[in-house]
Design a protein around this motif. Structure first.
Motif, PDB file in Angstrom:
ATOM      1  N   ASP A 172       0.866  -1.175   0.000  1.00 31.89           N
ATOM      2  CA  ASP A 172       0.000   0.000   0.000  1.00 31.89           C
ATOM      3  C   ASP A 172       0.901   1.222   0.000  1.00 31.89           C
ATOM      4  O   ASP A 172       1.686   1.428   0.929  1.00 31.89           O
ATOM      5  CB  ASP A 172      -0.884  -0.022   1.257  1.00 31.89           C
ATOM      6  CG  ASP A 172      -1.864   1.133   1.323  1.00 31.89           C
ATOM      7  OD1 ASP A 172      -1.605   2.189   0.713  1.00 31.89           O
ATOM      8  OD2 ASP A 172      -2.886   0.978   2.014  1.00 31.89           O
ATOM      9  N   ASN A 184       0.381   4.159   0.666  1.00 32.49           N
ATOM     10  CA  ASN A 184       0.190   5.036   1.826  1.00 32.49           C
ATOM     11  C   ASN A 184       0.867   4.509   3.088  1.00 32.49           C
ATOM     12  O   ASN A 184       0.930   5.208   4.090  1.00 32.49           O
ATOM     13  CB  ASN A 184      -1.294   5.277   2.081  1.00 32.49           C
ATOM     14  CG  ASN A 184      -1.859   6.272   1.089  1.00 32.49           C
ATOM     15  OD1 ASN A 184      -1.189   7.213   0.697  1.00 32.49           O
ATOM     16  ND2 ASN A 184      -3.072   6.046   0.656  1.00 32.49           N
ATOM     17  N   GLU A 185       1.385   3.290   3.021  1.00 27.19           N
ATOM     18  CA  GLU A 185       2.079   2.737   4.177  1.00 27.19           C
ATOM     19  C   GLU A 185       3.605   2.810   4.042  1.00 27.19           C
ATOM     20  O   GLU A 185       4.324   2.399   4.942  1.00 27.19           O
ATOM     21  CB  GLU A 185       1.625   1.295   4.425  1.00 27.19           C
ATOM     22  CG  GLU A 185       0.170   1.233   4.866  1.00 27.19           C
ATOM     23  CD  GLU A 185      -0.324  -0.181   5.092  1.00 27.19           C
ATOM     24  OE1 GLU A 185       0.481  -1.141   4.984  1.00 27.19           O
ATOM     25  OE2 GLU A 185      -1.526  -0.330   5.376  1.00 27.19           O
ATOM     26  N   TYR A 232       2.933   9.642   8.728  1.00 25.11           N
ATOM     27  CA  TYR A 232       3.004  11.083   8.963  1.00 25.11           C
ATOM     28  C   TYR A 232       3.813  11.344  10.234  1.00 25.11           C
ATOM     29  O   TYR A 232       3.812  10.532  11.158  1.00 25.11           O
ATOM     30  CB  TYR A 232       1.596  11.675   9.138  1.00 25.11           C
ATOM     31  CG  TYR A 232       0.799  11.700   7.857  1.00 25.11           C
ATOM     32  CD1 TYR A 232       1.121  12.580   6.831  1.00 25.11           C
ATOM     33  CD2 TYR A 232      -0.293  10.853   7.681  1.00 25.11           C
ATOM     34  CE1 TYR A 232       0.383  12.611   5.655  1.00 25.11           C
ATOM     35  CE2 TYR A 232      -1.039  10.876   6.505  1.00 25.11           C
ATOM     36  CZ  TYR A 232      -0.693  11.759   5.505  1.00 25.11           C
ATOM     37  OH  TYR A 232      -1.422  11.789   4.345  1.00 25.11           O
ATOM     38  N   PHE A 279       8.545   8.720  -2.508  1.00 23.19           N
ATOM     39  CA  PHE A 279       7.299   8.909  -1.769  1.00 23.19           C
ATOM     40  C   PHE A 279       7.519   9.973  -0.713  1.00 23.19           C
ATOM     41  O   PHE A 279       8.601  10.057  -0.111  1.00 23.19           O
ATOM     42  CB  PHE A 279       6.844   7.595  -1.114  1.00 23.19           C
ATOM     43  CG  PHE A 279       6.292   6.614  -2.100  1.00 23.19           C
ATOM     44  CD1 PHE A 279       4.931   6.594  -2.378  1.00 23.19           C
ATOM     45  CD2 PHE A 279       7.116   5.712  -2.753  1.00 23.19           C
ATOM     46  CE1 PHE A 279       4.409   5.690  -3.301  1.00 23.19           C
ATOM     47  CE2 PHE A 279       6.606   4.813  -3.669  1.00 23.19           C
ATOM     48  CZ  PHE A 279       5.251   4.802  -3.946  1.00 23.19           C
ATOM     49  N   ALA A 324       5.511  12.260   2.666  1.00 24.24           N
ATOM     50  CA  ALA A 324       4.404  12.465   3.609  1.00 24.24           C
ATOM     51  C   ALA A 324       4.585  13.849   4.219  1.00 24.24           C
ATOM     52  O   ALA A 324       5.614  14.131   4.835  1.00 24.24           O
ATOM     53  CB  ALA A 324       4.416  11.396   4.697  1.00 24.24           C
ATOM     54  N   THR A 384      -1.713  10.365  -3.072  1.00 21.67           N
ATOM     55  CA  THR A 384      -2.309   9.105  -2.629  1.00 21.67           C
ATOM     56  C   THR A 384      -3.184   9.283  -1.394  1.00 21.67           C
ATOM     57  O   THR A 384      -3.973   8.410  -1.063  1.00 21.67           O
ATOM     58  CB  THR A 384      -1.226   8.055  -2.350  1.00 21.67           C
ATOM     59  OG1 THR A 384      -0.364   8.525  -1.314  1.00 21.67           O
ATOM     60  CG2 THR A 384      -0.425   7.753  -3.610  1.00 21.67           C
ATOM     61  N   ASP A 385      -3.036  10.414  -0.699  1.00 24.53           N
ATOM     62  CA  ASP A 385      -3.822  10.680   0.510  1.00 24.53           C
ATOM     63  C   ASP A 385      -3.826  12.185   0.752  1.00 24.53           C
ATOM     64  O   ASP A 385      -2.825  12.857   0.495  1.00 24.53           O
ATOM     65  CB  ASP A 385      -3.204   9.952   1.710  1.00 24.53           C
ATOM     66  CG  ASP A 385      -4.056  10.049   2.970  1.00 24.53           C
ATOM     67  OD1 ASP A 385      -5.290   9.851   2.869  1.00 24.53           O
ATOM     68  OD2 ASP A 385      -3.502  10.307   4.049  1.00 24.53           O
ATOM     69  N   ALA A 400      -6.374  13.363  -3.143  1.00 28.59           N
ATOM     70  CA  ALA A 400      -6.085  11.935  -3.279  1.00 28.59           C
ATOM     71  C   ALA A 400      -6.732  11.376  -4.537  1.00 28.59           C
ATOM     72  O   ALA A 400      -7.897  11.662  -4.826  1.00 28.59           O
ATOM     73  CB  ALA A 400      -6.569  11.183  -2.050  1.00 28.59           C
ATOM     74  N   LYS A 454      -0.017  12.642   1.266  1.00 31.23           N
ATOM     75  CA  LYS A 454       1.071  11.787   0.802  1.00 31.23           C
ATOM     76  C   LYS A 454       1.067  11.794  -0.713  1.00 31.23           C
ATOM     77  O   LYS A 454       0.012  11.923  -1.341  1.00 31.23           O
ATOM     78  CB  LYS A 454       0.897  10.357   1.321  1.00 31.23           C
ATOM     79  CG  LYS A 454       1.040  10.252   2.826  1.00 31.23           C
ATOM     80  CD  LYS A 454       0.879   8.833   3.310  1.00 31.23           C
ATOM     81  CE  LYS A 454       1.044   8.777   4.824  1.00 31.23           C
ATOM     82  NZ  LYS A 454       0.932   7.393   5.335  1.00 31.23           N
TER      83      LYS A 454
END
Length: 110
Positions: free
Chosen positions: A15, A17-18, A22, A42, A44, A65-66, A82, A103
């Motif tokens: 994922d 987002n993982e 944050y 990536f 955050a 993504t978020d 997102a 993110k």
């Protein structure tokens, strides 16, 4: 031959987002691919954090993504949420500011 991907496991579903959590008052980044004229990183961003206006030597695609970010390209502001993306052209000033914590995956191609 040098590896292209790093910091992520190949052949395993993940994922995006993982990749990064944050962190209060911070901007975190992790580069997962870099070779020659291509990089994938990536990020955050905590709410209110950002990157001041700067230029990059290649076209830079932001894939959010978020969350939600204000992306300013050559003084034109865009709200990117997102699931949305935008390309910041090479050598054109751009800045990012987190409207809400967000993110993104950044792909730079020179």
């Amino acid at each position: 031959m040098a590896e292209f991907f790093k910091n992520i496991e190949k052949g395993v579903v993940f994922d995006a987002n993982e990749i990064l959590a944050y962190d209060s008052g911070s901007v975190l980044s992790k580069t997962v691919a870099q070779k020659g004229n291509v990089s994938v990183t990536f990020f955050a961003f905590d709410e209110g954090e950002g990157l001041d206006a700067h230029t990059a030597p290649g076209d830079a695609m932001v894939v959010v993504t978020d969350g939600e970010v204000l992306v300013t390209i050559d003084d034109v502001a865009h709200v990117v949420k997102a699931g949305m993306s935008i390309v910041m052209p090479a050598n054109v000033p751009h800045a990012l500011k987190a409207i809400r914590k967000f993110k993104m995956m950044l792909v730079i191609i020179k």
